[in-house]
Design a protein around this motif. Structure first.
Motif, PDB file in Angstrom:
ATOM      1  N   LEU A 152       0.842  -1.189   0.000  1.00 25.29           N
ATOM      2  CA  LEU A 152       0.000   0.000   0.000  1.00 25.29           C
ATOM      3  C   LEU A 152       0.884   1.249   0.000  1.00 25.29           C
ATOM      4  O   LEU A 152       1.881   1.319   0.703  1.00 25.29           O
ATOM      5  N   ALA A 153       0.502   2.234  -0.811  1.00 25.51           N
ATOM      6  CA  ALA A 153       1.313   3.444  -0.942  1.00 25.51           C
ATOM      7  C   ALA A 153       0.932   4.460   0.128  1.00 25.51           C
ATOM      8  O   ALA A 153      -0.246   4.774   0.293  1.00 25.51           O
ATOM      9  N   PRO A 154       1.904   4.982   0.869  1.00 24.23           N
ATOM     10  CA  PRO A 154       1.582   5.965   1.916  1.00 24.23           C
ATOM     11  C   PRO A 154       1.272   7.332   1.330  1.00 24.23           C
ATOM     12  O   PRO A 154       1.937   7.792   0.398  1.00 24.23           O
ATOM     13  N   VAL A 512       2.651   9.679  -7.370  1.00 25.71           N
ATOM     14  CA  VAL A 512       1.965   9.194  -8.571  1.00 25.71           C
ATOM     15  C   VAL A 512       1.324   7.862  -8.248  1.00 25.71           C
ATOM     16  O   VAL A 512       1.989   6.936  -7.781  1.00 25.71           O
ATOM     17  N   ILE A 513       0.014   7.750  -8.480  1.00 27.82           N
ATOM     18  CA  ILE A 513      -0.687   6.514  -8.157  1.00 27.82           C
ATOM     19  C   ILE A 513      -1.013   5.685  -9.390  1.00 27.82           C
ATOM     20  O   ILE A 513      -1.282   4.494  -9.283  1.00 27.82           O
ATOM     21  N   ALA A 514      -0.987   6.316 -10.578  1.00 28.40           N
ATOM     22  CA  ALA A 514      -1.290   5.554 -11.798  1.00 28.40           C
ATOM     23  C   ALA A 514      -0.833   6.358 -13.003  1.00 28.40           C
ATOM     24  O   ALA A 514      -0.765   7.592 -12.969  1.00 28.40           O
ATOM     25  N   ILE A 515      -0.515   5.642 -14.068  1.00 29.07           N
ATOM     26  CA  ILE A 515      -0.159   6.255 -15.348  1.00 29.07           C
ATOM     27  C   ILE A 515      -0.931   5.520 -16.438  1.00 29.07           C
ATOM     28  O   ILE A 515      -0.947   4.284 -16.473  1.00 29.07           O
ATOM     29  N   LEU A 524      -0.236   0.825 -12.293  1.00 25.89           N
ATOM     30  CA  LEU A 524      -0.505   1.199 -10.913  1.00 25.89           C
ATOM     31  C   LEU A 524       0.807   1.260 -10.129  1.00 25.89           C
ATOM     32  O   LEU A 524       1.683   0.415 -10.296  1.00 25.89           O
ATOM     33  N   ARG A 525       0.898   2.246  -9.261  1.00 24.13           N
ATOM     34  CA  ARG A 525       2.054   2.418  -8.386  1.00 24.13           C
ATOM     35  C   ARG A 525       3.368   2.245  -9.158  1.00 24.13           C
ATOM     36  O   ARG A 525       4.163   1.331  -8.879  1.00 24.13           O
ATOM     37  N   GLN A 594       8.542   6.579  -4.504  1.00 26.53           N
ATOM     38  CA  GLN A 594       7.447   5.999  -5.276  1.00 26.53           C
ATOM     39  C   GLN A 594       7.383   4.493  -5.177  1.00 26.53           C
ATOM     40  O   GLN A 594       6.459   3.884  -5.652  1.00 26.53           O
ATOM     41  N   ALA A 595       8.393   3.889  -4.565  1.00 29.05           N
ATOM     42  CA  ALA A 595       8.382   2.431  -4.491  1.00 29.05           C
ATOM     43  C   ALA A 595       7.485   1.963  -3.390  1.00 29.05           C
ATOM     44  O   ALA A 595       7.254   2.657  -2.436  1.00 29.05           O
TER      45      ALA A 595
END
Length: 595
Positions: A152-154, A512-515, A524-525, A594-595
């Protein structure tokens, strides 16, 4: 030599309230050229045909509408960002606006206020067709974010009392950040991922309370007892005594013929109510009985008139109309109190009732234009001064689920909040959400008085206007602690600073959460060594405040100004891109952004 072209970066801003001034000041502080206007007549003189955007953010719908329509008429390609509170006008202008956005401050601010008053720890939004959830909870023990939450991304961490820096907010931290038991951690992930990890996203709706018919009848009787004139019950008791006593006298004293108990009751009732049918004559009766009946007639007329007056006062008087809210709220529990019925207040009420919550409104103005709206929603209203302890106690704030103080007066909101704390106690679990206009006042109120949920209307609305003016697709705003964050999508223009930039070189205030790319699936991520390319749509979470961080990120995605002559343009673009794309990799101790 060929002709020299200059890319003009003027942004025209109209309005003189706090929101429009903040938008102009923040854009100017970030390097944009701002031209202030007051009316639509100033558009041509301000150079609307070469401006990047026209932002009409003042409080007057008529002025904003005129500027927006004429700006589009003069320049079909300029971004027009207008503030319109009228629903009909907003929908009509949106359909024909073109580039830009038509926004309503109430629509932008209300969702955050609703989330705060319900103490929701999850914020949901759709990005690139994927449902993301920003979810918050306290850290269960001391550890790195990666050890507790894995992939999960903080989004942010608010350090608690066990941390060396309690109260500090760390936006967009790396996964290797160490947190302490009790720290509030806000993470983002796909809804399915959260559910797979056993994290339940709370529902956005509730079931409004429904009582049995017997309970409703009892509550209605109690309410009527409390609202009637205090002399009504003694009058009813006297009328009953008069009826019973007169029935006994008629039964025993009538000598012409034996009068039964039923006949005596019938005769007494028709005498008291001044209805006589002539069934009984008193010409041959004793003087006592005839005088008694004379008194009965006058006494009955008086008692009947008094009872009719009291009942009319109960059912038809203005006092009854204004105390309907008081009667309904006396037995409400787990309800939400909304103080202030302005454009934002009525939107908060509408959202809460639509979600199934019981709501009560406190409003001082008996002629408020939104009263008909809340009446259609079947929401009770208490009329009174919200800063008075009696008014708040009548609203049963001690039994409430939450309180939203959203009047248009900052000082009134602060005063009401202080009285609420006096009633509920400083350690209350009832969330008190307070609306103020500016960020500075919001921060000061939070620090000085200890209010945990102070929301700045400017902070909630300004990012939407700034983002729309700069070409950002704003998807939503949310708060963690007293810091606001924005979710948006940004197109990477060819030759921009983001074109070819590595993720690790982005600001530490951005995640960045998505491209999305035209030729591939949604990423994603993305990892920190991923490269952005022209044509990518980058979905980001960025902290709001200072706004320079937001604007700087937006400008990186914009195409560079055309200042070259003939063939020199390509060389200058390449030099600009290489200057912002260093080849040296970061040291190993650099935070994992971003990791």
């Amino acid at each position: 030599m060929g002709e020299i072209f200059q890319f003009h970066r003027e942004i025209i801003v109209s309005g003189d309230d706090r929101l429009s001034k903040t938008i102009a000041d923040e854009l100017r502080g970030a390097g944009a050229r701002i031209i202030k206007i007051n009316t639509a007549a100033d558009l041509l003189g301000a150079g609307v045909h070469r401006a990047r955007a026209v932002v009409c953010a003042g409080p007057n719908d008529a002025v904003n509408l005129e500027i927006a329509l004429l700006a589009r008429e003069y320049s079909p390609n300029v971004r027009v960002v207008a503030r319109l509170a009228n629903d009909v006008l907003r929908e009509a202008v949106t359909a024909v606006n073109g580039p830009g956005a038509i926004l309503d401050v109430a629509d932008l601010a209300a969702p955050s206020l609703v989330e705060a008053v319900l103490s929701r720890n999850a914020h949901q939004f759709d990005t690139a067709g994927i449902e993301f959830v920003v979810w918050g909870s306290e850290a269960p023990h001391n550890a790195a974010l990666r050890e507790i939450y894995a992939d999960l991304a903080p989004v942010a961490v608010v350090h608690g009392k066990n941390s060396p820096t309690p109260g500090e907010v760390v936006p967009c931290p790396g996964r290797d950040l160490r947190v302490y038991a009790g720290d509030w951690t806000s993470m983002i992930g796909v809804k399915d991922e959260l559910e797979a990890r056993g994290i339940t996203v709370p529902p956005s709706t509730a079931t409004r309370s429904h009582h049995s018919r017997v309970r409703r009848a009892i509550d209605a009787a109690r309410a009527m007892r409390d609202d009637v004139n205090p002399l009504l019950f003694p009058s009813l008791a006297f009328a009953l005594f008069l009826t019973c006593g007169s029935t006994a006298v008629e039964h025993f004293a009538y000598q012409h013929q034996q009068m039964s108990w039923m006949d005596a009751l019938y005769f007494t009732s028709e005498t008291i109510t001044t209805v006589r049918y002539g069934e009984f004559g008193f010409g041959q009766e004793s003087l006592f009985l005839r005088l008694f009946n004379v008194g009965l007639m006058f006494g009955g007329a008086i008692v009947t008139a008094i009872l009719v007056a009291f009942l009319a006062d109960l059912m038809l008087s203005r006092r009854f109309v204004q105390t309907v809210g008081l009667r309904r709220v006396r037995h409400m529990r787990d309800h939400i109190v909304v103080i202030g019925l302005g454009s934002i207040g009525v939107r908060v009420v509408s959202d809460l009732t639509a979600a199934g919550y019981d709501v009560l409104v406190i409003e001082p103005n008996t002629n408020n234009r939104f009263l008909s709206t809340v009446a259609e929603l079947d929401v009770p209203v208490i009329f009174g001064d919200s800063a008075m302890r009696q008014t708040l106690e009548a609203a049963r704030v001690d039994r409430a689920r939450g309180v939203a103080v959203v009047t248009q007066d900052d000082m009134e909101n602060i005063e009401t909040g202080i009285v609420l704390l006096e009633i509920l106690g400083s350690d209350t679990k009832v969330p008190i959400v307070m609306r103020v206009h500016g960020r500075a006042l919001s921060t000061a109120v939070n620090r000085r008085f200890g209010f945990e949920n102070v929301r700045s209307i400017v902070d909630l609305a300004a990012p939407w206007f700034i983002g729309a003016a700069m070409g950002l697709q704003v998807l939503g705003t949310f708060w963690v602690g007293q810091r606001s964050f924005m979710v948006g999508g940004m197109l990477v223009a060819p030759g921009s600073e983001l074109d070819g930039l590595r993720m690790v070189d982005l600001s530490t205030q951005t995640r960045v959460i998505a491209i999305t790319r035209p030729e591939g699936p949604v990423r994603l991520r993305p990892r920190r060594d991923a490269l952005l390319k022209a044509g990518d749509t980058v979905y980001i979470i960025i902290i709001i405040g200072p706004y320079r961080e937001l604007i700087a990120t937006l400008r990186k995605g914009q195409p560079p100004p055309v200042t070259a002559v003939n063939g020199e343009r390509a060389a200058r673009l390449a030099a600009a891109r290489s200057a912002h794309r260093p080849e040296v990799r970061p040291p190993r101790w650099a935070p994992d952004l971003q990791a």
